[in-house]
Design an enzyme around this catalytic site. Sequence first.
Site, PDB file in Angstrom:
ATOM      1  CE1 TYR A  33      73.638  63.735   8.031  1.00  0.00           C
ATOM      2  CE2 TYR A  33      74.216  65.935   8.863  1.00  0.00           C
ATOM      3  CZ  TYR A  33      73.282  64.766   9.076  1.00  0.00           C
ATOM      4  OH  TYR A  33      72.388  64.492  10.036  1.00  0.00           O
ATOM      5  CD  GLU A  77      71.762  62.935   4.309  1.00  0.00           C
ATOM      6  OE1 GLU A  77      72.936  63.340   4.065  1.00  0.00           O
ATOM      7  OE2 GLU A  77      71.101  63.280   5.097  1.00  0.00           O
ATOM      8  CG  ASP A 105      72.047  37.559  10.077  1.00  0.00           C
ATOM      9  OD1 ASP A 105      73.200  37.629  10.225  1.00  0.00           O
ATOM     10  OD2 ASP A 105      71.222  38.022  10.893  1.00  0.00           O
ATOM     11  CB  THR A 143      77.609  42.523  12.514  1.00  0.00           C
ATOM     12  OG1 THR A 143      78.002  41.092  12.799  1.00  0.00           O
ATOM     13  CG2 THR A 143      76.296  42.782  12.970  1.00  0.00           C
ATOM     14  CE  LYS A 171      77.293  39.823  16.472  1.00  0.00           C
ATOM     15  NZ  LYS A 171      76.571  40.633  15.539  1.00  0.00           N
ATOM     16  NE  ARG A 184      78.810  47.848  18.791  1.00  0.00           N
ATOM     17  CZ  ARG A 184      78.868  46.793  19.228  1.00  0.00           C
ATOM     18  NH1 ARG A 184      80.353  46.159  19.590  1.00  0.00           N
ATOM     19  NH2 ARG A 184      77.959  45.760  19.423  1.00  0.00           N
TER      20      ARG A 184
HETATM   21  N1  DSN Z   1      74.137  40.767  20.342  1.00  0.00           N
HETATM   22  C1  DSN Z   1      74.543  39.882  19.097  1.00  0.00           C
HETATM   23  C2  DSN Z   1      74.991  38.719  19.740  1.00  0.00           C
HETATM   24  O1  DSN Z   1      75.585  38.850  20.937  1.00  0.00           O
HETATM   25  O2  DSN Z   1      74.940  37.726  19.203  1.00  0.00           O
HETATM   26  C3  DSN Z   1      73.346  39.622  18.168  1.00  0.00           C
HETATM   27  O3  DSN Z   1      72.725  40.785  17.704  1.00  0.00           O
END
Ligand code: DSN
Length: 420
Positions: free
Chosen positions: A53, A55, A199, A225, A228, A234
Amino acid sequence: MPWPSETNNDTAIFDLLEAERTRQVTGLQLIASENFASPDVMAATGSVLTNKYSEGYPGKRYYGGNAVVDDIEALAIERVKKLFGADHANVQPHSGASANMAVYLGLLKPGDTVLGLSLDHGGHLTHGSPVNASGILYKFHSFKVGATDERLNFDEIRELAIEHKPKLIVAGTTSYPRRLEPEPFKKIADEVGAMMMFDIAHISGLVAGGAHPNPVPFADVVTFTTHKTLRGPRGGCILCRKELATVIDKAVFPGSQGGPLEHAIAAKAVAFHEALQPSFKEYAHQIVKNAAALAAALASHGFRLVSGGTDTHMMVVDLQPFDAELTGKEAQLVLDTAGITLNRNSIPNDPRSPFVTSGVRIGTPSVTTQGMREAEMPLIAEYIVTVLRNRNDAAKVAEVRAKVAQLCAKFPVYANLKAR
Ligand code: DSN
């Protein structure tokens, strides 16, 4: 007392993990938002940090025992700032959605006006969808892509901005296959006195590798994110101007999250380090080259590409000219049977519902990680076409399944990796 010895053979879960590993490595993974994280990223994700933990932030924690965690999180912050040339970074968001909601919490008051791309034209749930907290708590107005060119129209965005005077303009997409220049958004935001959030969830790896323009010098806040095109664990991340550092950090913790996932943060640090290497640039550019090659091959088989093509890692394919009866849902299902994994996707102004759709979205980050190049893309297009044309012929679909497995065997990923 240690963990129950009776569970040492939790075959139910570990057999399933092995089945999932097999599925991933024997099929073509064409979901545009997925990738294969490196073994180092996965080792950090599965590390002892899952026990801790912490925080707070480095040097300011609410629990003891965080000296090592502080070093890890500080390293993640230092690396991601260097990667994107950012003033400030918060690496704690659990996901892209959490990152976006934290930014709204920090910069807006409930009821404030925001401008973003409509979900059914390539935006994201958190860009003001009425079923999402973003659309429930804030007053979003949506822009759409043009009816003929299916691209963002900055004259329309400017008109909407002048009409609605948003406090924040959200740039960014999840199924828009074209380059997103940050300057036009910045110009409009400045003209109407709005802040600008970009974004880059989908394209963060392309930005990091120099295959897409970097919005960091233009935007007040950038969210993304890490799993990707960036090829990490993730998770989410926020970059911002130094003047916003305190407000953003407070919005993440204690504003919207509790204990950070330090195992994921360590894995983010690993991924940032990997993305800082010269070879990552080559990877990012190859993703885009592969997408262009696959798009061209699909077009040659009679598919229509939304906006006419791609300059990123993805394409949105309108199935209607290929086969008016074929839905995105059906295509996704039958291709899955052949080991070709992608997702159904609405096309702009889709006559079918989002559950059915007339399109599919295809991305090349995963196959590029495997080492596939332009030469393999026509083959992938051919497999897709054969399956869709013969979708009621189980034997033909099985034939393609075998060919897909043979192709993937030539490009092994996780060759020696076991579920445990
Ligand atoms: N789920 C993602 C995507 O596949 O684009 C977006 O959050």
